[in-house]
Scaffold this motif. Structure first.
Motif, PDB file in Angstrom:
ATOM      1  N   PHE A 101      -6.562 -60.100  30.791  1.00 52.44           N
ATOM      2  CA  PHE A 101      -7.100 -61.248  31.038  1.00 52.44           C
ATOM      3  C   PHE A 101      -8.574 -62.079  30.934  1.00 52.44           C
ATOM      4  CE2 PHE A 101      -3.896 -60.364  34.746  1.00 52.44           C
ATOM      5  CZ  PHE A 101      -3.063 -60.571  34.060  1.00 52.44           C
ATOM      6  N   MET A 135      -5.453 -69.305  30.299  1.00 53.94           N
ATOM      7  CA  MET A 135      -6.564 -68.768  31.620  1.00 53.94           C
ATOM      8  C   MET A 135      -8.036 -68.843  31.005  1.00 53.94           C
ATOM      9  SD  MET A 135      -4.204 -65.546  32.432  1.00 53.94           S
ATOM     10  CE  MET A 135      -3.457 -65.113  30.902  1.00 53.94           C
ATOM     11  N   LYS A 136      -9.054 -68.979  31.961  1.00 50.49           N
ATOM     12  CA  LYS A 136     -10.143 -68.833  31.915  1.00 50.49           C
ATOM     13  C   LYS A 136     -11.007 -68.297  31.125  1.00 50.49           C
ATOM     14  CE  LYS A 136     -11.992 -67.082  36.130  1.00 50.49           C
ATOM     15  NZ  LYS A 136     -12.546 -67.666  37.557  1.00 50.49           N
ATOM     16  N   LYS A 154      -9.160 -63.262  36.865  1.00 49.86           N
ATOM     17  CA  LYS A 154      -9.533 -64.118  35.853  1.00 49.86           C
ATOM     18  C   LYS A 154      -8.296 -64.573  34.871  1.00 49.86           C
ATOM     19  CE  LYS A 154     -13.193 -59.918  34.552  1.00 49.86           C
ATOM     20  NZ  LYS A 154     -13.438 -59.442  33.330  1.00 49.86           N
ATOM     21  N   GLU A 155      -7.255 -64.164  36.439  1.00 49.56           N
ATOM     22  CA  GLU A 155      -6.266 -64.892  35.634  1.00 49.56           C
ATOM     23  C   GLU A 155      -5.800 -65.739  35.642  1.00 49.56           C
ATOM     24  OE1 GLU A 155      -1.708 -62.911  37.135  1.00 49.56           O
ATOM     25  OE2 GLU A 155      -2.732 -62.257  38.027  1.00 49.56           O
ATOM     26  N   LYS A 156      -6.798 -67.197  36.572  1.00 48.77           N
ATOM     27  CA  LYS A 156      -6.924 -68.380  37.212  1.00 48.77           C
ATOM     28  C   LYS A 156      -6.759 -69.085  35.946  1.00 48.77           C
ATOM     29  CE  LYS A 156      -8.025 -67.488  41.704  1.00 48.77           C
ATOM     30  NZ  LYS A 156      -6.240 -67.099  42.245  1.00 48.77           N
ATOM     31  N   SER A 157      -6.938 -70.286  35.963  1.00 48.18           N
ATOM     32  CA  SER A 157      -7.024 -71.414  34.768  1.00 48.18           C
ATOM     33  C   SER A 157      -8.205 -72.491  34.998  1.00 48.18           C
ATOM     34  CB  SER A 157      -5.760 -72.626  34.520  1.00 48.18           C
ATOM     35  OG  SER A 157      -5.839 -73.118  35.589  1.00 48.18           O
ATOM     36  N   GLN A 171       4.150 -63.212  33.396  1.00 47.86           N
ATOM     37  CA  GLN A 171       2.643 -64.419  33.199  1.00 47.86           C
ATOM     38  C   GLN A 171       2.326 -65.479  32.431  1.00 47.86           C
ATOM     39  OE1 GLN A 171      -0.130 -62.197  33.886  1.00 47.86           O
ATOM     40  NE2 GLN A 171      -0.243 -63.871  34.263  1.00 47.86           N
ATOM     41  N   SER A 183      -9.303 -74.627  30.390  1.00 44.23           N
ATOM     42  CA  SER A 183      -8.458 -73.873  29.501  1.00 44.23           C
ATOM     43  C   SER A 183      -7.562 -75.277  30.324  1.00 44.23           C
ATOM     44  CB  SER A 183      -8.691 -72.685  30.911  1.00 44.23           C
ATOM     45  OG  SER A 183      -8.260 -72.939  32.363  1.00 44.23           O
ATOM     46  N   TYR A 214      -9.663 -65.996  28.881  1.00 40.29           N
ATOM     47  CA  TYR A 214      -8.701 -65.904  27.409  1.00 40.29           C
ATOM     48  C   TYR A 214      -8.160 -66.115  26.705  1.00 40.29           C
ATOM     49  CZ  TYR A 214      -5.031 -62.301  26.133  1.00 40.29           C
ATOM     50  OH  TYR A 214      -4.714 -60.805  25.912  1.00 40.29           O
TER      51      TYR A 214
END
Length: 476
Positions: free
Chosen positions: A441, A74-75, A203-206, A330, A210, A77
């Protein structure tokens, strides 16, 4: 946050003090590590360190680098993905050494440990890290430590029960480890369901960077998975087969995944999330039968099947579970560990049903020790004459052994679902510093993030410049 500032150090220091007390009172060396057990006739070249240390190091790489970087997809996290994996793994290994020691190595009032204990503890740790994948980014580090605190004893108890009473073959842990870890994590994430995340999170995306980190984790896991699957196999041909079968299954799984990910995407492009995960499913699926005479072709087929179920699971099953069953998985552990683990269990059952002395010779009873004749069976003495290392077993037939394998799958799923549900209820306690949805995230609540600090300074500078411009306009 203030809650983490005081609670996290308190929890860590408390448990370290407890563990230190337990290690001081109960843990000592085994015969391979105790100086007093050595004599002038001791052959130090036979010390178990030289037999197993390379495999131990390989598993170390998987636990701390493979799992760590795979969880950095994640981008925003990445720090937490790697660091919390590091924190949880160390806690879980310490705790597993104690719990497993009391179950299996406790005599004369002490737990006697050597390098094999470290390997078994890392297997227990792997279950926690797999389960962590279901709740990644949605729980605090305190909750992760409590997750490990509860999961380790439940896993060890389940493993001991299966070993003591069902006596099955599963050296790669498809059923006992992967299936257990998956459904434990799935139960936890179901209890911790967040309605506010049902439509996703910004914020869940990559990101490009990442996904590169996560792919590095995948490659480390891929390279060292043969060591993981073979570490606990019988030395010699069983362990040799385990390495070969794992490699073949991983390779066939990888190529199948590259083909499938292009097919299931609308524009025919390769999906990196699928490559990062589905290429590993073959190592899970071959785990139960990895030391058996499953044949290279059989391992190849298991790898292909694992890729198909994992890829389709990520594409279709994960969204279905989130929407209709409120299971927010997740990292997609159900696709990488749960379903391939069940495939591995079925593959093991079929391999056992087809096994015979014609294929294995007398080593059949080394690979499946509980199929050896019982101690009062006249056949045993003749077999021992031909194979001196043979020990008495339960005299099971192939079909009986297969039934015990199937029962193990049921026990593993049942224990993990119940244990995960109860653990999830504990994790919901407000004192464990669960974050609100908007802070999921995100590294910022936990770490000093250089990029964020620079961004904030730029925003302050821009704001200051805007204010100065407004003042000039007002003066004019």
């Amino acid at each position: 946050s203030p809650g983490l500032r005081f609670r996290l150090p308190f929890v860590i220091i408390l448990f370290q003090a407890i563990f230190l007390t337990l290690f001081s009172l109960f843990v000592t060396y085994n015969e391979h590590t105790d100086a007093a057990a050595q004599t002038n006739e001791t052959d130090h070249s036979q010390n178990e360190l030289y037999e197993i240390f390379p495999l131990f190091q390989d598993i170390q790489v998987m636990i701390f680098i493979g799992f760590g970087f795979l969880m950095a997809f994640m981008k925003q996290y990445g720090f937490a993905g790697v660091a919390f994996n590091f924190l949880t793994a160390n806690f879980a290994i310490q705790w597993a050494l104690l719990v497993q020691g009391f179950f299996n190595h406790y005599y004369h009032g002490k737990i006697h440990i050597g390098i094999y204990n470290l390997i078994n503890a890392e297997f227990a740790c792997a279950t926690v890290l797999i389960s962590l994948g279901a709740v990644l980014g949605k729980v605090s580090p305190i909750q992760l430590l409590v997750l490990a605190l509860f999961e380790i004893p439940i896993y060890v108890t389940t493993e001991w029960t299966i070993s003591e009473y069902l006596k099955i073959s599963d050296v790669g842990g498809s059923m006992v480890l992967h299936v257990f870890a998956c459904y434990f994590g799935m139960s936890v994430t179901r209890v911790l369901y967040r309605p506010g995340l049902k439509d996703g999170h910004s914020k869940e995306k990559s990101s490009y960077q990442s996904d590169l980190l996560a792919m590095m984790g995948t490659i480390f896991l891929w390279i060292f998975w043969p060591s993981f699957n073979s570490a606990l196999a019988n030395r010699g041909d069983d362990q040799h087969r385990a390495v070969i079968h794992t490699y073949i299954a991983l390779s066939s799984c990888t190529l199948t995944t590259f083909a499938l990910t292009s097919m299931v995407e609308k524009k025919g492009k390769i999906n990196m999330a699928l490559i990062e995960n589905a290429t590993l499913a073959g190592g899970v699926a071959v785990g139960t039968s990895v030391d058996m005479m499953v044949t290279p072709g059989g391992a190849f087929i298991l790898g292909c099947i694992a890729s198909v179920v994992c890829t389709l699971g990520f594409k279709y099953l994960t969204p279905f579970l989130a929407k209709h069953l409120k299971i927010q998985d997740q990292c997609g552990i159900h696709n990488l560990h749960g379903i391939p683990g069940i495939v591995g269990a079925i593959g093991g059952i079929i391999t056992i049903l087809l096994s015979s002395e014609d294929t294995y010779g007398l080593s059949l009873y080394e690979t499946f020790p509980h199929r050896a004749p019982a101690h009062d069976d006249p056949k045993l003495s003749e077999m021992v004459r031909l194979l001196p290392v043979l020990k008495a077993g339960a005299g099971r037939s192939a079909s009986e052994q297969a039934l015990y394998q199937a029962a193990t799958l049921g026990v593993s799923i049942g224990a993990s679902v119940l244990g995960g549900f109860l653990t999830g209820l504990v994790l919901k306690l407000p004192i464990l510093a669960q974050l609100p949805d908007e802070h999921c995230f995100d590294d910022e609540p936990y770490f000093e993030v250089p990029e964020l600090e620079e961004k904030e300074l730029n925003q302050i500078k821009i704001s200051s410049e805007n204010c100065e411009e407004k003042l000039r306009l007002n003066e004019n």
